[in-house]
Design a protein around this motif. Structure first.
Motif, PDB file in Angstrom:
ATOM      1  N   ASP A 115       0.831  -1.211   0.000  1.00  0.00           N
ATOM      2  CA  ASP A 115       0.000   0.000   0.000  1.00  0.00           C
ATOM      3  C   ASP A 115       0.860   1.253   0.000  1.00  0.00           C
ATOM      4  O   ASP A 115       0.607   2.196  -0.755  1.00  0.00           O
ATOM      5  CB  ASP A 115      -0.938   0.013   1.204  1.00  0.00           C
ATOM      6  CG  ASP A 115      -2.056  -1.001   1.099  1.00  0.00           C
ATOM      7  OD1 ASP A 115      -2.282  -1.551  -0.010  1.00  0.00           O
ATOM      8  OD2 ASP A 115      -2.699  -1.274   2.141  1.00  0.00           O
ATOM      9  N   HIS A 116       1.877   1.271   0.849  1.00  0.00           N
ATOM     10  CA  HIS A 116       2.760   2.433   0.953  1.00  0.00           C
ATOM     11  C   HIS A 116       3.479   2.721  -0.367  1.00  0.00           C
ATOM     12  O   HIS A 116       3.713   3.871  -0.717  1.00  0.00           O
ATOM     13  CB  HIS A 116       3.785   2.214   2.070  1.00  0.00           C
ATOM     14  CG  HIS A 116       4.776   3.312   2.209  1.00  0.00           C
ATOM     15  ND1 HIS A 116       4.469   4.520   2.798  1.00  0.00           N
ATOM     16  CD2 HIS A 116       6.077   3.400   1.821  1.00  0.00           C
ATOM     17  CE1 HIS A 116       5.536   5.305   2.755  1.00  0.00           C
ATOM     18  NE2 HIS A 116       6.526   4.649   2.177  1.00  0.00           N
ATOM     19  N   ASN A 117       3.819   1.660  -1.099  1.00  0.00           N
ATOM     20  CA  ASN A 117       4.516   1.815  -2.376  1.00  0.00           C
ATOM     21  C   ASN A 117       3.568   1.841  -3.568  1.00  0.00           C
ATOM     22  O   ASN A 117       4.012   1.774  -4.716  1.00  0.00           O
ATOM     23  CB  ASN A 117       5.542   0.683  -2.543  1.00  0.00           C
ATOM     24  CG  ASN A 117       6.719   0.879  -1.625  1.00  0.00           C
ATOM     25  OD1 ASN A 117       7.588   1.700  -1.881  1.00  0.00           O
ATOM     26  ND2 ASN A 117       6.736   0.153  -0.513  1.00  0.00           N
ATOM     27  N   ASP A 118       2.252   1.943  -3.275  1.00  0.00           N
ATOM     28  CA  ASP A 118       1.223   2.013  -4.317  1.00  0.00           C
ATOM     29  C   ASP A 118       1.432   0.906  -5.356  1.00  0.00           C
ATOM     30  O   ASP A 118       1.517   1.158  -6.556  1.00  0.00           O
ATOM     31  CB  ASP A 118       1.230   3.396  -4.975  1.00  0.00           C
ATOM     32  CG  ASP A 118      -0.017   3.632  -5.796  1.00  0.00           C
ATOM     33  OD1 ASP A 118      -1.071   3.069  -5.458  1.00  0.00           O
ATOM     34  OD2 ASP A 118       0.071   4.380  -6.799  1.00  0.00           O
ATOM     35  N   CYS A 119       1.554  -0.314  -4.867  1.00  0.00           N
ATOM     36  CA  CYS A 119       1.937  -1.443  -5.704  1.00  0.00           C
ATOM     37  C   CYS A 119       0.914  -2.567  -5.627  1.00  0.00           C
ATOM     38  O   CYS A 119       0.496  -2.960  -4.538  1.00  0.00           O
ATOM     39  CB  CYS A 119       3.300  -1.948  -5.249  1.00  0.00           C
ATOM     40  SG  CYS A 119       3.849  -3.424  -6.098  1.00  0.00           S
TER      41      CYS A 119
ATOM     42  N   ASP B 128      11.175  -3.792 -11.912  1.00  0.00           N
ATOM     43  CA  ASP B 128      12.366  -4.314 -11.241  1.00  0.00           C
ATOM     44  C   ASP B 128      12.692  -3.540  -9.966  1.00  0.00           C
ATOM     45  O   ASP B 128      13.140  -4.143  -8.983  1.00  0.00           O
ATOM     46  CB  ASP B 128      13.578  -4.278 -12.177  1.00  0.00           C
ATOM     47  CG  ASP B 128      13.509  -5.333 -13.265  1.00  0.00           C
ATOM     48  OD1 ASP B 128      12.776  -6.332 -13.091  1.00  0.00           O
ATOM     49  OD2 ASP B 128      14.184  -5.168 -14.290  1.00  0.00           O
ATOM     50  N   ASP B 129      12.492  -2.222  -9.960  1.00  0.00           N
ATOM     51  CA  ASP B 129      12.831  -1.434  -8.776  1.00  0.00           C
ATOM     52  C   ASP B 129      11.969  -1.823  -7.576  1.00  0.00           C
ATOM     53  O   ASP B 129      12.452  -1.874  -6.444  1.00  0.00           O
ATOM     54  CB  ASP B 129      12.746   0.063  -9.061  1.00  0.00           C
ATOM     55  CG  ASP B 129      11.358   0.536  -9.466  1.00  0.00           C
ATOM     56  OD1 ASP B 129      10.647  -0.215 -10.175  1.00  0.00           O
ATOM     57  OD2 ASP B 129      10.979   1.664  -9.094  1.00  0.00           O
ATOM     58  N   LEU B 130      10.702  -2.144  -7.822  1.00  0.00           N
ATOM     59  CA  LEU B 130       9.842  -2.592  -6.721  1.00  0.00           C
ATOM     60  C   LEU B 130      10.269  -3.975  -6.224  1.00  0.00           C
ATOM     61  O   LEU B 130      10.271  -4.231  -5.024  1.00  0.00           O
ATOM     62  CB  LEU B 130       8.378  -2.616  -7.154  1.00  0.00           C
ATOM     63  CG  LEU B 130       7.719  -1.251  -7.304  1.00  0.00           C
ATOM     64  CD1 LEU B 130       6.323  -1.396  -7.907  1.00  0.00           C
ATOM     65  CD2 LEU B 130       7.645  -0.526  -5.969  1.00  0.00           C
ATOM     66  N   ALA B 131      10.630  -4.851  -7.146  1.00  0.00           N
ATOM     67  CA  ALA B 131      11.104  -6.182  -6.750  1.00  0.00           C
ATOM     68  C   ALA B 131      12.369  -6.068  -5.906  1.00  0.00           C
ATOM     69  O   ALA B 131      12.509  -6.756  -4.880  1.00  0.00           O
ATOM     70  CB  ALA B 131      11.352  -7.041  -7.987  1.00  0.00           C
ATOM     71  N   GLU B 132      13.284  -5.212  -6.297  1.00  0.00           N
ATOM     72  CA  GLU B 132      14.519  -5.022  -5.544  1.00  0.00           C
ATOM     73  C   GLU B 132      14.245  -4.462  -4.155  1.00  0.00           C
ATOM     74  O   GLU B 132      14.839  -4.905  -3.169  1.00  0.00           O
ATOM     75  CB  GLU B 132      15.463  -4.107  -6.320  1.00  0.00           C
ATOM     76  CG  GLU B 132      16.032  -4.753  -7.564  1.00  0.00           C
ATOM     77  CD  GLU B 132      16.793  -3.780  -8.453  1.00  0.00           C
ATOM     78  OE1 GLU B 132      17.017  -2.621  -8.039  1.00  0.00           O
ATOM     79  OE2 GLU B 132      17.153  -4.188  -9.565  1.00  0.00           O
TER      80      GLU B 132
END
Length: 67
Positions: free
Chosen positions: A25-29, A53-57
């Motif tokens: 939620d915080h990362n709007d993902c 990829d940046d969210l996965a990392e």
């Protein structure tokens, strides 16, 4: 698509899910895929797929997973 696998103790599942939900939620993902499997009697594997990829990392770094 990038995937992350997080291994946790089954007793920590509810707290881990709550922490992951807050993180997402915080990362709007919204993950492309979210799968849970048992590995051993007391171990749960959580596999999360991301479109970015940046969210996965970041997820891997914050939850100690592997790719």
């Amino acid at each position: 698509m990038s995937g992350v696998i997080v291994s946790i103790n089954a007793a920590e599942l509810a707290d881990t899910f709550e922490h992951m939900r807050s993180w997402l939620d915080h990362n709007d993902c919204t993950p492309a895929n979210f799968d849970v499997r048992t590995n051993e009697p007391d171990t749960v594997l959580i596999h999360v797929e991301f479109d970015r990829d940046d969210l996965a990392e970041a997820f891997q770094r914050d939850f100690g997973g592997s790719r």
